[in-house]
Write a protein that holds these residues in place. Structure first.
Motif, PDB file in Angstrom:
ATOM      1  N   UNK A  73       0.744  -1.313   0.011  1.00  0.00           N
ATOM      2  CA  UNK A  73      -0.038  -0.063   0.138  1.00  0.00           C
ATOM      3  C   UNK A  73       0.812   1.138  -0.165  1.00  0.00           C
ATOM      4  N   UNK A  74       0.330   2.432  -0.312  1.00  0.00           N
ATOM      5  CA  UNK A  74       1.112   3.636  -0.412  1.00  0.00           C
ATOM      6  C   UNK A  74       1.186   4.316   0.873  1.00  0.00           C
ATOM      7  N   UNK A  75       2.112   5.237   0.886  1.00  0.00           N
ATOM      8  CA  UNK A  75       2.144   5.837   2.471  1.00  0.00           C
ATOM      9  C   UNK A  75       0.899   6.664   2.539  1.00  0.00           C
ATOM     10  N   UNK A  76       0.277   7.330   1.662  1.00  0.00           N
ATOM     11  CA  UNK A  76      -1.068   8.069   1.890  1.00  0.00           C
ATOM     12  C   UNK A  76      -2.031   7.147   2.548  1.00  0.00           C
ATOM     13  N   UNK A  77      -2.105   5.884   2.139  1.00  0.00           N
ATOM     14  CA  UNK A  77      -3.158   5.138   2.607  1.00  0.00           C
ATOM     15  C   UNK A  77      -2.619   4.396   3.926  1.00  0.00           C
ATOM     16  N   UNK A  78      -1.594   4.260   4.123  1.00  0.00           N
ATOM     17  CA  UNK A  78      -0.900   3.945   5.553  1.00  0.00           C
ATOM     18  C   UNK A  78      -1.102   5.074   6.569  1.00  0.00           C
ATOM     19  N   UNK A  79      -1.059   6.300   6.046  1.00  0.00           N
ATOM     20  CA  UNK A  79      -0.984   7.548   7.043  1.00  0.00           C
ATOM     21  C   UNK A  79      -2.568   7.662   7.432  1.00  0.00           C
ATOM     22  N   UNK A  80      -3.441   7.245   6.626  1.00  0.00           N
ATOM     23  CA  UNK A  80      -5.061   7.406   6.744  1.00  0.00           C
ATOM     24  C   UNK A  80      -5.399   6.249   7.947  1.00  0.00           C
ATOM     25  N   UNK A  81      -4.829   5.292   7.895  1.00  0.00           N
ATOM     26  CA  UNK A  81      -5.109   4.147   8.620  1.00  0.00           C
ATOM     27  C   UNK A  81      -4.546   4.357   9.923  1.00  0.00           C
ATOM     28  N   UNK A  82      -3.215   5.107  10.189  1.00  0.00           N
ATOM     29  CA  UNK A  82      -2.699   5.435  11.236  1.00  0.00           C
ATOM     30  C   UNK A  82      -3.655   6.687  12.029  1.00  0.00           C
ATOM     31  N   UNK A  83      -3.914   7.482  11.196  1.00  0.00           N
ATOM     32  CA  UNK A  83      -4.802   8.509  11.678  1.00  0.00           C
ATOM     33  C   UNK A  83      -6.225   8.362  12.077  1.00  0.00           C
ATOM     34  N   UNK A  84      -6.686   7.398  11.506  1.00  0.00           N
ATOM     35  CA  UNK A  84      -8.109   6.933  11.593  1.00  0.00           C
ATOM     36  C   UNK A  84      -8.293   6.841  13.231  1.00  0.00           C
TER      37      UNK A  84
END
Length: 404
Positions: A73-84
């Motif tokens: 997965x991309x870093x953007x997707x990973x950031x959204x999971x962490x921030x969720x």
């Protein structure tokens, strides 16, 4: 006498005096079985908050690696999971007062334990890349939401147990979270490296379930000095007769000011710590182990600040502690980034990060008792109700800053 021997004697004598004081206190005629039960319940509330935060802090060490390297997965997707998780917890914390009006802390704790226990095994199915990311997103949102609802109610229980020691309660509340923030990433990274994603994900669930079951066993109305339900009912009558007074109107800008201050401090500190490992490795060519040790030391300084803030809160000086911590954080930050004051080195950068964490912790944690006391005074509600509402807003402000 050598300095090492002198420090050893001081620590040993202090520990002996503390032990003797506790023995005298527990063997005195004033110490009752109810006092003992209160301490045990307070300890379980402390452990529950710590283990709940493991769901946030432990995955920080491995979730990015799992999503990017293992699943592609991309870093953007990973950031959204962490921030969720942070955004969900902040939203729930804002709504926690509404839940406290409908559910007893025991019911909320049972619901939180159930969601946290059942949400982890769902991740271990044979999923496709897209399905796994959706399930992980929903799981993180659900976990953050129930923790955000449960935390302020646990804070109200801790306040009901020791209403006269507000500084001690708020300091313990933050110490539980800071211990998890310090130990969680180190523990999560080690377990993930040795045993994999499944084991690293399920261990926080097992530990939290065991501790929550102990808390559910002890969390009975008979143990509390006054049940939260009774105090909320009495407080609502007082609130109706005093809600139109001029004094209660001042609480709105006061709470907003406290929330904005908390959000800004959390945003600054989390931004510094997010870029710190990359900055340290590029500028000073330090390995990840060295950087991890520095971050752990900074987390330890934050833990110390919770104890200091709690002590100063009980001494009646949380406002002075808040101002001192803020000035310490700002001045140290300005000195650290300006080579006119001192030439930056690896050791100096590590020291300044520890001082910034101590100052930010002292400033952040001192905000909460100030808000609780002012809200109780200006709206004429019970201290437990004020504690639940203000700790919810405090948590929402903190995780909003951490998210951004």
């Amino acid at each position: 006498m050598p300095l090492r021997s002198m420090m050893h004697d001081i620590v040993r004598s202090s520990g002996k005096q503390w032990y003797q004081r506790r023995v005298r206190e527990m063997t005195s005629s004033d110490f009752t079985e109810q006092d003992y039960s209160k301490r045990i319940l307070f300890g379980f509330c402390f452990l529950i908050i710590t283990t709940q935060y493991f769901f946030f802090t432990m995955p920080l060490a491995f979730i990015a690696n799992e999503l990017i390297e293992e699943w592609g997965h991309s870093k953007v997707t990973t950031g959204s999971i962490v921030g969720a998780f942070s955004l969900s917890l902040a939203t729930a914390a804002l709504l926690s007062n509404k839940f406290s009006e409908c559910f007893h802390p025991r019911q909320t704790l049972f619901l939180t334990m159930t969601v946290l226990t059942l949400s982890t095994p769902i991740l271990f199915g044979n999923y496709t890349k897209t399905t796994f990311i959706l399930i992980l997103f929903v799981t993180r949102v659900a976990q953050g939401f129930v923790i955000g609802v449960c935390e302020p109610q646990l804070m109200s229980v801790m306040t009901a147990l020791y209403p006269e020691r507000l500084g001690f309660v708020t300091g313990s509340f933050e110490l539980a979270a800071s211990i998890s923030s310090t130990v969680g990433p180190l523990l999560g990274g080690f377990i993930y490296q040795e045993y994999g994603f499944a084991t690293a994900s399920i261990i926080p669930s097992i530990v939290n379930t065991v501790v929550s079951l102990g808390g559910l066993t002890l969390l009975k109305p008979s143990i509390l000095p006054n049940t939260v339900d009774q105090q909320d009912a009495d407080a609502s009558k007082d609130t109706e007769s005093n809600s139109t007074t001029i004094q209660s109107l001042f609480i709105v800008p006061l709470v907003l000011l406290g929330m904005v201050t908390e959000t800004l401090i959390a945003m600054i500190v989390n931004t510094i710590e997010s870029f710190y490992p990359n900055y340290y490795s590029e500028k000073y060519n330090k390995q990840e182990g060295y950087v991890g040790t520095v971050l752990a030391c900074a987390g330890f300084m934050y833990c110390i600040s919770t104890v200091a803030a709690g002590y100063l809160g009980d001494k009646g000086t949380p406002r002075k502690a808040m101002i001192f911590g803020g000035l310490l954080m700002i001045c140290t930050g300005c000195i650290a980034i300006d080579p006119w004051f001192v030439e930056p080195t690896a050791g100096w950068s590590a020291i300044t990060l520890c001082i910034i964490d101590f100052g930010s912790g002292l400033a952040q944690i001192s905000i909460l008792p100030c808000l609780i006391v002012q809200f109780q005074y200006r709206t004429n509600v019970s201290r437990e109700t004020s504690s639940c509402q203000m700790s919810g807003l405090y948590r929402a402000a903190y995780f909003s800053g951490a998210f951004f």
